[in-house]
Write a protein that holds these residues in place. Sequence first.
Motif, PDB file in Angstrom:
ATOM      1  N   VAL A  14      -5.076 103.658  51.850  1.00  0.00           N
ATOM      2  CA  VAL A  14      -6.303 104.137  52.493  1.00  0.00           C
ATOM      3  C   VAL A  14      -7.358 104.401  51.429  1.00  0.00           C
ATOM      4  O   VAL A  14      -7.081 105.070  50.412  1.00  0.00           O
ATOM      5  CB  VAL A  14      -6.033 105.443  53.300  1.00  0.00           C
ATOM      6  N   VAL A  15      -8.565 103.884  51.625  1.00  0.00           N
ATOM      7  CA  VAL A  15      -9.709 104.217  50.772  1.00  0.00           C
ATOM      8  C   VAL A  15     -10.646 105.086  51.609  1.00  0.00           C
ATOM      9  O   VAL A  15     -10.946 104.760  52.761  1.00  0.00           O
ATOM     10  CB  VAL A  15     -10.443 102.946  50.284  1.00  0.00           C
ATOM     11  N   ILE A  16     -11.073 106.204  51.009  1.00  0.00           N
ATOM     12  CA  ILE A  16     -11.961 107.129  51.719  1.00  0.00           C
ATOM     13  C   ILE A  16     -13.296 107.164  50.983  1.00  0.00           C
ATOM     14  O   ILE A  16     -13.339 107.455  49.782  1.00  0.00           O
ATOM     15  CB  ILE A  16     -11.333 108.548  51.762  1.00  0.00           C
ATOM     16  N   ALA A 319      -6.443 115.079  63.264  1.00  0.00           N
ATOM     17  CA  ALA A 319      -6.023 114.089  64.268  1.00  0.00           C
ATOM     18  C   ALA A 319      -5.774 112.729  63.612  1.00  0.00           C
ATOM     19  O   ALA A 319      -4.750 112.073  63.889  1.00  0.00           O
ATOM     20  CB  ALA A 319      -7.098 113.970  65.356  1.00  0.00           C
ATOM     21  N   LEU A 320      -6.683 112.305  62.723  1.00  0.00           N
ATOM     22  CA  LEU A 320      -6.506 110.991  62.084  1.00  0.00           C
ATOM     23  C   LEU A 320      -5.270 110.988  61.178  1.00  0.00           C
ATOM     24  O   LEU A 320      -4.480 110.037  61.192  1.00  0.00           O
ATOM     25  CB  LEU A 320      -7.772 110.616  61.285  1.00  0.00           C
ATOM     26  N   ALA A 321      -5.092 112.066  60.418  1.00  0.00           N
ATOM     27  CA  ALA A 321      -3.932 112.138  59.515  1.00  0.00           C
ATOM     28  C   ALA A 321      -2.638 112.052  60.330  1.00  0.00           C
ATOM     29  O   ALA A 321      -1.689 111.356  59.935  1.00  0.00           O
ATOM     30  CB  ALA A 321      -3.971 113.434  58.703  1.00  0.00           C
ATOM     31  N   GLU A 322      -2.602 112.734  61.470  1.00  0.00           N
ATOM     32  CA  GLU A 322      -1.379 112.722  62.288  1.00  0.00           C
ATOM     33  C   GLU A 322      -1.132 111.325  62.867  1.00  0.00           C
ATOM     34  O   GLU A 322       0.006 110.833  62.877  1.00  0.00           O
ATOM     35  CB  GLU A 322      -1.497 113.770  63.397  1.00  0.00           C
ATOM     36  N   ALA A 323      -2.215 110.681  63.328  1.00  0.00           N
ATOM     37  CA  ALA A 323      -2.057 109.329  63.898  1.00  0.00           C
ATOM     38  C   ALA A 323      -1.567 108.355  62.827  1.00  0.00           C
ATOM     39  O   ALA A 323      -0.670 107.528  63.069  1.00  0.00           O
ATOM     40  CB  ALA A 323      -3.387 108.863  64.496  1.00  0.00           C
ATOM     41  N   ILE A 324      -2.131 108.456  61.614  1.00  0.00           N
ATOM     42  CA  ILE A 324      -1.716 107.557  60.522  1.00  0.00           C
ATOM     43  C   ILE A 324      -0.265 107.842  60.125  1.00  0.00           C
ATOM     44  O   ILE A 324       0.549 106.923  59.954  1.00  0.00           O
ATOM     45  CB  ILE A 324      -2.643 107.710  59.290  1.00  0.00           C
ATOM     46  N   ALA A 325       0.059 109.128  59.956  1.00  0.00           N
ATOM     47  CA  ALA A 325       1.413 109.480  59.493  1.00  0.00           C
ATOM     48  C   ALA A 325       2.466 109.027  60.501  1.00  0.00           C
ATOM     49  O   ALA A 325       3.503 108.464  60.117  1.00  0.00           O
ATOM     50  CB  ALA A 325       1.506 110.988  59.258  1.00  0.00           C
ATOM     51  N   ASP A 326       2.198 109.249  61.795  1.00  0.00           N
ATOM     52  CA  ASP A 326       3.166 108.834  62.819  1.00  0.00           C
ATOM     53  C   ASP A 326       3.409 107.325  62.742  1.00  0.00           C
ATOM     54  O   ASP A 326       4.543 106.859  62.832  1.00  0.00           O
ATOM     55  CB  ASP A 326       2.670 109.206  64.222  1.00  0.00           C
ATOM     56  N   ALA A 328       2.760 105.237  60.083  1.00  0.00           N
ATOM     57  CA  ALA A 328       3.327 104.814  58.797  1.00  0.00           C
ATOM     58  C   ALA A 328       4.835 105.081  58.759  1.00  0.00           C
ATOM     59  O   ALA A 328       5.600 104.287  58.214  1.00  0.00           O
ATOM     60  CB  ALA A 328       2.617 105.524  57.651  1.00  0.00           C
ATOM     61  N   ARG A 329       5.266 106.186  59.377  1.00  0.00           N
ATOM     62  CA  ARG A 329       6.704 106.515  59.378  1.00  0.00           C
ATOM     63  C   ARG A 329       7.512 105.521  60.197  1.00  0.00           C
ATOM     64  O   ARG A 329       8.706 105.346  59.968  1.00  0.00           O
ATOM     65  CB  ARG A 329       6.912 107.930  59.911  1.00  0.00           C
ATOM     66  N   LEU A 330       6.853 104.895  61.148  1.00  0.00           N
ATOM     67  CA  LEU A 330       7.546 103.860  61.947  1.00  0.00           C
ATOM     68  C   LEU A 330       7.378 102.491  61.313  1.00  0.00           C
ATOM     69  O   LEU A 330       7.751 101.465  61.904  1.00  0.00           O
ATOM     70  CB  LEU A 330       6.964 103.833  63.370  1.00  0.00           C
ATOM     71  N   GLY A 331       6.769 102.448  60.138  1.00  0.00           N
ATOM     72  CA  GLY A 331       6.574 101.166  59.446  1.00  0.00           C
ATOM     73  C   GLY A 331       5.405 100.377  60.022  1.00  0.00           C
ATOM     74  O   GLY A 331       5.256  99.185  59.763  1.00  0.00           O
ATOM     75  N   LEU A 332       4.550 101.056  60.826  1.00  0.00           N
ATOM     76  CA  LEU A 332       3.415 100.355  61.427  1.00  0.00           C
ATOM     77  C   LEU A 332       2.206 100.386  60.483  1.00  0.00           C
ATOM     78  O   LEU A 332       2.126 101.215  59.571  1.00  0.00           O
ATOM     79  CB  LEU A 332       3.047 100.992  62.776  1.00  0.00           C
ATOM     80  N   ASP A 333       1.264  99.531  60.755  1.00  0.00           N
ATOM     81  CA  ASP A 333       0.052  99.385  59.948  1.00  0.00           C
ATOM     82  C   ASP A 333      -0.872 100.602  60.139  1.00  0.00           C
ATOM     83  O   ASP A 333      -1.329 100.849  61.258  1.00  0.00           O
ATOM     84  CB  ASP A 333      -0.634  98.092  60.448  1.00  0.00           C
ATOM     85  N   TYR A 343      -6.692 107.866  67.550  1.00  0.00           N
ATOM     86  CA  TYR A 343      -7.594 108.842  66.897  1.00  0.00           C
ATOM     87  C   TYR A 343      -8.871 109.023  67.722  1.00  0.00           C
ATOM     88  O   TYR A 343      -9.287 110.144  68.026  1.00  0.00           O
ATOM     89  CB  TYR A 343      -7.925 108.356  65.479  1.00  0.00           C
ATOM     90  N   GLN A 344      -9.464 107.927  68.115  1.00  0.00           N
ATOM     91  CA  GLN A 344     -10.736 108.009  68.856  1.00  0.00           C
ATOM     92  C   GLN A 344     -10.564 108.744  70.195  1.00  0.00           C
ATOM     93  O   GLN A 344     -11.382 109.577  70.544  1.00  0.00           O
ATOM     94  CB  GLN A 344     -11.266 106.599  69.074  1.00  0.00           C
ATOM     95  N   ARG A 345      -9.472 108.447  70.914  1.00  0.00           N
ATOM     96  CA  ARG A 345      -9.229 109.112  72.207  1.00  0.00           C
ATOM     97  C   ARG A 345      -9.104 110.623  72.014  1.00  0.00           C
ATOM     98  O   ARG A 345      -9.570 111.413  72.799  1.00  0.00           O
ATOM     99  CB  ARG A 345      -7.924 108.593  72.837  1.00  0.00           C
ATOM    100  N   TRP A 346      -8.445 110.982  70.914  1.00  0.00           N
ATOM    101  CA  TRP A 346      -8.173 112.392  70.627  1.00  0.00           C
ATOM    102  C   TRP A 346      -9.472 113.159  70.371  1.00  0.00           C
ATOM    103  O   TRP A 346      -9.611 114.322  70.721  1.00  0.00           O
ATOM    104  CB  TRP A 346      -7.279 112.461  69.385  1.00  0.00           C
TER     105      TRP A 346
END
Length: 413
Positions: A14-16, A319-326, A328-333, A343-346
């Motif tokens: 991730v680049v911020i 919200a974004l960190a949680e969506a990304i972490a969930d 990434a832990r499943l090996g998803l992009d 993230y947007q819905r949240w």
Amino acid sequence: MNKASASDASRAEVVIGGAGFAGLALALALRQGLGDPFTVTVIDPALALAQSKDPRASAIAAAARRLFEAIDVWDAVAANAQPILDMVVTDSKLDDVVRPTFLAFGGEVEEGEPFAHMIENRHLVDALVAKAKELGVGLRAGAVESFEANGNSVEVALADGGSMSARLLVGADGANSVTRERAGIASYGWKYDQAAIVATVAHEREHDGRAEEHFLPAGPFAILPLTGKRCSIVWTENAREAKRIVALPDVEFHAELEKRFGMRLGELTVVGPRRAFPLGLFTARTFIGERLALVGDAAHIIHPIAGQGLNMGLRDVAALAEAIADAARLGLDPGGADVLERYQRWRRFDTMMMGVATDGLNRLFSNHSDVLRLARDVGLGLVERMPMLKRMFIREAAGFTGDVPKLLKGEVL
Ligand SMILES: Cc1cc2nc3c(=O)[nH]c(=O)nc-3n(C[C@H](O)[C@H](O)[C@H](O)COP(=O)(O)OP(=O)(O)OC[C@H]3O[C@@H](n4cnc5c(N)ncnc54)[C@H](O)[C@@H]3O)c2cc1C
């Protein structure tokens, strides 16, 4: 050399873009939650500066404080954080001799937990940068200039000619977000014909942790307690008047300040610089794009009348960190469309509601109408007499309503 740059400084998961509160807090949450293999780089021209020049202080709501605890930053700033122990609201004309209290809040959201703390922005940014270095976040002084999503990655071009490649670019580059603009995302809203004068004021007597919000016809005049015998003021005026007041010689500025601040805390001395911030209400049409997410002021700006702008940005971060972490832990992009849509819905509905609420408050209070004054004073009086309603407002101000992400409950990712 940090851990991100040890492998390949031009690549990261991730680049911020933007090392303000939102960008840095997100970087820390991701590194802490996902560990060393998950590389994160934050890019900001301000990272070249030795010190933050922001004269503002922020009310950090209890939920945001829990996030800072969860990312292990709170201990570093706790000594500089002043709990708000109670808050009074008045509604008067500038030359009214007495300003009766219409509403008073005790400051606890849970037993022993103040609903907010005041902290100077520079202390918080310094602590976030120090923690980012410790956790191996890549920190790069530079500006995001453009980017292009390219299948599985996004290529980010910097103003200094450098470039980076990532799976997700996060625009945390503030109100005038270049990232939002380059993505062609329109931002809807308006500028208020108001500006907020910010200064730090030292005074003779103890403030006892009391915050005051005086609704004057030009807009709210907030006195927010800092550590020691000091307060931060956020003084809303018509934009042209604010410019004039900020440029006044010290003695005249002091006289204008005293007219609004009063003498309850004894003699006043302005310490440090004073500055006027233009105010507006804006929301980005969408918070996401292809391999792109916007957070904080890049996504939305609200009036500081309720001291919630940064707190809203931290809700985005959580919200974004949680969506990304969930994912990434499943090996998803982590930059995949599903993650970004979650993230947007949240965040979007909550953001719109806060924008509408702060705009309504500002319109209701910042005027000279005696009819509106009577109506709002009846409203404030009713809230004052209804403990349940008051408690609801305190929980709202503390950030504990709605679908609260883990970090804002103080849980690690
Ligand atoms: C007077 C006033 C008082 C306020 N008081 C409160 C309060 O009490 N409580 C509260 O919750 N909120 C408050 N707010 C709102 C709060 O200050 C903002 O919401 C918050 O600072 C936004 O943080 P951010 O990280 O999104 O953006 P910023 O803090 O604006 O950070 C953006 C960063 O991006 C960088 N940047 C810009 N362009 C680029 C680029 N091209 N590439 C890379 N980096 C770039 C900038 O250098 C900057 O460091 C107040 C606002 C005002 C105006």
